[in-house]
Write a protein that holds these residues in place. Sequence first.
Motif: not given
Length: 116
Positions: A1-3, A41, A63-66, A70, A97, A103
Amino acid sequence: MKYGIFIGYTFTPAWLQKSGKEREQFQQEHIAPLIAKYADRLTVQHYDAEAFSAQPTDFAFITTEDLRAYYFFIEELRDSPLFADGYAQINVIHVGMADGYRQFEEEVHGDGDDAH
């Protein structure tokens, strides 16, 4: 997921007393290397807000998926002279998210057809 993470912060008088050249040198010495360290990342964007808001005066949008990367980035940022020496204070952090409901629908209901 992208945050997406909104971090609002306020620069203190100690920062504002620095010249533009001193601020740029500080940023290049302390902040730019930290952003570069996590650039694979995290995407970090800085926005000035003082013309539109009293507090925070500025904000970053990350923005991150990790989320682990972060978290580590924030720990290092808070230990950096920017925050540790009192040049800025974090006022607010909001995390969201990107299309999280989609999702959720797919994983919980198995169809993804219910829009919010």
